[in-house]
Design a protein around this motif. Sequence first.
Motif, PDB file in Angstrom:
ATOM      1  N   PRO A   1      -7.547   4.922 -12.614  1.00 24.93           N
ATOM      2  CA  PRO A   1      -7.991   4.265 -13.838  1.00 24.93           C
ATOM      3  C   PRO A   1      -6.921   3.338 -14.422  1.00 24.93           C
ATOM      4  O   PRO A   1      -5.750   3.423 -14.054  1.00 24.93           O
ATOM      5  CB  PRO A   1      -8.271   5.436 -14.782  1.00 24.93           C
ATOM      6  N   ALA A   2      -7.355   2.490 -15.334  1.00 28.38           N
ATOM      7  CA  ALA A   2      -6.465   1.484 -15.909  1.00 28.38           C
ATOM      8  C   ALA A   2      -5.330   2.101 -16.726  1.00 28.38           C
ATOM      9  O   ALA A   2      -4.272   1.495 -16.867  1.00 28.38           O
ATOM     10  CB  ALA A   2      -7.262   0.503 -16.763  1.00 28.38           C
ATOM     11  N   MET A   3      -5.554   3.267 -17.254  1.00 26.19           N
ATOM     12  CA  MET A   3      -4.525   3.949 -18.034  1.00 26.19           C
ATOM     13  C   MET A   3      -4.270   5.306 -17.420  1.00 26.19           C
ATOM     14  O   MET A   3      -5.197   5.914 -16.905  1.00 26.19           O
ATOM     15  CB  MET A   3      -4.953   4.093 -19.493  1.00 26.19           C
TER      16      MET A   3
ATOM     17  N   ILE B   1       0.841  -1.204   0.000  1.00 25.14           N
ATOM     18  CA  ILE B   1       0.000   0.000   0.000  1.00 25.14           C
ATOM     19  C   ILE B   1       0.874   1.251   0.000  1.00 25.14           C
ATOM     20  O   ILE B   1       0.667   2.166  -0.793  1.00 25.14           O
ATOM     21  CB  ILE B   1      -0.964  -0.006   1.204  1.00 25.14           C
ATOM     22  N   ARG B   2       1.880   1.280   0.857  1.00 20.72           N
ATOM     23  CA  ARG B   2       2.739   2.463   0.980  1.00 20.72           C
ATOM     24  C   ARG B   2       3.550   2.714  -0.291  1.00 20.72           C
ATOM     25  O   ARG B   2       3.640   3.855  -0.763  1.00 20.72           O
ATOM     26  CB  ARG B   2       3.679   2.305   2.185  1.00 20.72           C
ATOM     27  N   GLU B   3       4.150   1.679  -0.861  1.00 22.68           N
ATOM     28  CA  GLU B   3       5.101   1.877  -1.969  1.00 22.68           C
ATOM     29  C   GLU B   3       4.500   1.719  -3.371  1.00 22.68           C
ATOM     30  O   GLU B   3       5.058   2.268  -4.326  1.00 22.68           O
ATOM     31  CB  GLU B   3       6.279   0.902  -1.831  1.00 22.68           C
ATOM     32  N   CYS B   4       3.402   0.971  -3.491  1.00 24.46           N
ATOM     33  CA  CYS B   4       2.926   0.623  -4.840  1.00 24.46           C
ATOM     34  C   CYS B   4       1.534   1.122  -5.187  1.00 24.46           C
ATOM     35  O   CYS B   4       1.150   1.082  -6.356  1.00 24.46           O
ATOM     36  CB  CYS B   4       2.964  -0.897  -5.015  1.00 24.46           C
ATOM     37  N   LYS B   5       0.788   1.551  -4.204  1.00 23.10           N
ATOM     38  CA  LYS B   5      -0.614   1.910  -4.427  1.00 23.10           C
ATOM     39  C   LYS B   5      -0.790   2.872  -5.600  1.00 23.10           C
ATOM     40  O   LYS B   5      -1.657   2.670  -6.448  1.00 23.10           O
ATOM     41  CB  LYS B   5      -1.199   2.504  -3.149  1.00 23.10           C
ATOM     42  N   LYS B   6       0.037   3.899  -5.662  1.00 27.92           N
ATOM     43  CA  LYS B   6      -0.146   4.920  -6.707  1.00 27.92           C
ATOM     44  C   LYS B   6       0.068   4.370  -8.117  1.00 27.92           C
ATOM     45  O   LYS B   6      -0.396   4.965  -9.085  1.00 27.92           O
ATOM     46  CB  LYS B   6       0.768   6.116  -6.464  1.00 27.92           C
TER      47      LYS B   6
ATOM     48  N   ILE C   1      -0.880  -6.512 -12.357  1.00 22.59           N
ATOM     49  CA  ILE C   1      -0.153  -7.480 -13.197  1.00 22.59           C
ATOM     50  C   ILE C   1       0.984  -6.784 -13.944  1.00 22.59           C
ATOM     51  O   ILE C   1       2.094  -7.318 -14.047  1.00 22.59           O
ATOM     52  CB  ILE C   1      -1.120  -8.181 -14.174  1.00 22.59           C
ATOM     53  N   TYR C   2       0.724  -5.587 -14.444  1.00 25.02           N
ATOM     54  CA  TYR C   2       1.755  -4.808 -15.146  1.00 25.02           C
ATOM     55  C   TYR C   2       2.938  -4.513 -14.219  1.00 25.02           C
ATOM     56  O   TYR C   2       4.100  -4.719 -14.589  1.00 25.02           O
ATOM     57  CB  TYR C   2       1.152  -3.497 -15.684  1.00 25.02           C
ATOM     58  N   VAL C   3       2.646  -4.026 -13.014  1.00 27.48           N
ATOM     59  CA  VAL C   3       3.699  -3.677 -12.059  1.00 27.48           C
ATOM     60  C   VAL C   3       4.487  -4.927 -11.662  1.00 27.48           C
ATOM     61  O   VAL C   3       5.717  -4.905 -11.602  1.00 27.48           O
ATOM     62  CB  VAL C   3       3.115  -2.953 -10.831  1.00 27.48           C
ATOM     63  N   ALA C   4       3.774  -6.011 -11.409  1.00 25.70           N
ATOM     64  CA  ALA C   4       4.448  -7.263 -11.042  1.00 25.70           C
ATOM     65  C   ALA C   4       5.424  -7.690 -12.146  1.00 25.70           C
ATOM     66  O   ALA C   4       6.579  -8.030 -11.865  1.00 25.70           O
ATOM     67  CB  ALA C   4       3.420  -8.364 -10.791  1.00 25.70           C
TER      68      ALA C   4
ATOM     69  N   LYS D   1     -12.293  -3.137  -6.444  1.00 23.87           N
ATOM     70  CA  LYS D   1     -12.959  -1.896  -6.862  1.00 23.87           C
ATOM     71  C   LYS D   1     -12.004  -0.717  -6.807  1.00 23.87           C
ATOM     72  O   LYS D   1     -12.207   0.278  -7.493  1.00 23.87           O
ATOM     73  CB  LYS D   1     -14.170  -1.612  -5.974  1.00 23.87           C
ATOM     74  N   GLU D   2     -10.968  -0.810  -5.988  1.00 23.87           N
ATOM     75  CA  GLU D   2      -9.996   0.272  -5.837  1.00 23.87           C
ATOM     76  C   GLU D   2      -8.705   0.012  -6.606  1.00 23.87           C
ATOM     77  O   GLU D   2      -8.134   0.923  -7.180  1.00 23.87           O
ATOM     78  CB  GLU D   2      -9.652   0.468  -4.362  1.00 23.87           C
ATOM     79  N   TRP D   3      -8.222  -1.230  -6.530  1.00 19.11           N
ATOM     80  CA  TRP D   3      -6.955  -1.584  -7.158  1.00 19.11           C
ATOM     81  C   TRP D   3      -7.241  -2.176  -8.528  1.00 19.11           C
ATOM     82  O   TRP D   3      -8.007  -3.129  -8.665  1.00 19.11           O
ATOM     83  CB  TRP D   3      -6.192  -2.601  -6.306  1.00 19.11           C
ATOM     84  N   CYS D   4      -6.629  -1.615  -9.558  1.00 21.78           N
ATOM     85  CA  CYS D   4      -6.788  -2.090 -10.929  1.00 21.78           C
ATOM     86  C   CYS D   4      -5.914  -3.332 -11.115  1.00 21.78           C
ATOM     87  O   CYS D   4      -4.681  -3.224 -11.134  1.00 21.78           O
ATOM     88  CB  CYS D   4      -6.394  -0.989 -11.903  1.00 21.78           C
ATOM     89  N   MET D   5      -6.532  -4.485 -11.243  1.00 19.73           N
ATOM     90  CA  MET D   5      -5.761  -5.724 -11.329  1.00 19.73           C
ATOM     91  C   MET D   5      -4.889  -5.767 -12.582  1.00 19.73           C
ATOM     92  O   MET D   5      -3.816  -6.364 -12.565  1.00 19.73           O
ATOM     93  CB  MET D   5      -6.691  -6.941 -11.240  1.00 19.73           C
TER      94      MET D   5
END
Length: 109
Positions: free
Chosen positions: A42-44, A32-37, A83-86, A75-79
């Motif tokens: 939105p997805a893009m 949450i602290r490092e990756c949430k943003k 996947i892109y970040v991972a 509903k908050e985190w765009c899956m």
Amino acid sequence: MAKILLGFIIVLAAVVVATMAEGCDKDREDMIRECKKYEMFPAMPKIDPSPACCAVWQRADIPCLCKRVTKEVEKEWCMEKVIYVAKYCGKSFNPGYKCGSYTVPPVAQ
């Protein structure tokens, strides 16, 4: 002496259970602290994550975190961004892997 030993074993067992219950709480907080943003709607656009975010991905217990992904989280985190970040951080999900109710799609050819 036997009662003291038994008491120690019970306390030790309670500590182990409490530690296991925490599971991936620290990973969740760090994510949450490092990756949430980088992973919110939105997805893009999809933005390359920071080195700090990637460090979290490298050490996180992903199966544990995925078990905690609820419909409310989705509903908050765009899956798609998750996947892109991972993948960017070198922790790609295999097609078909389930994280919450989200199933990683096949790789586009």
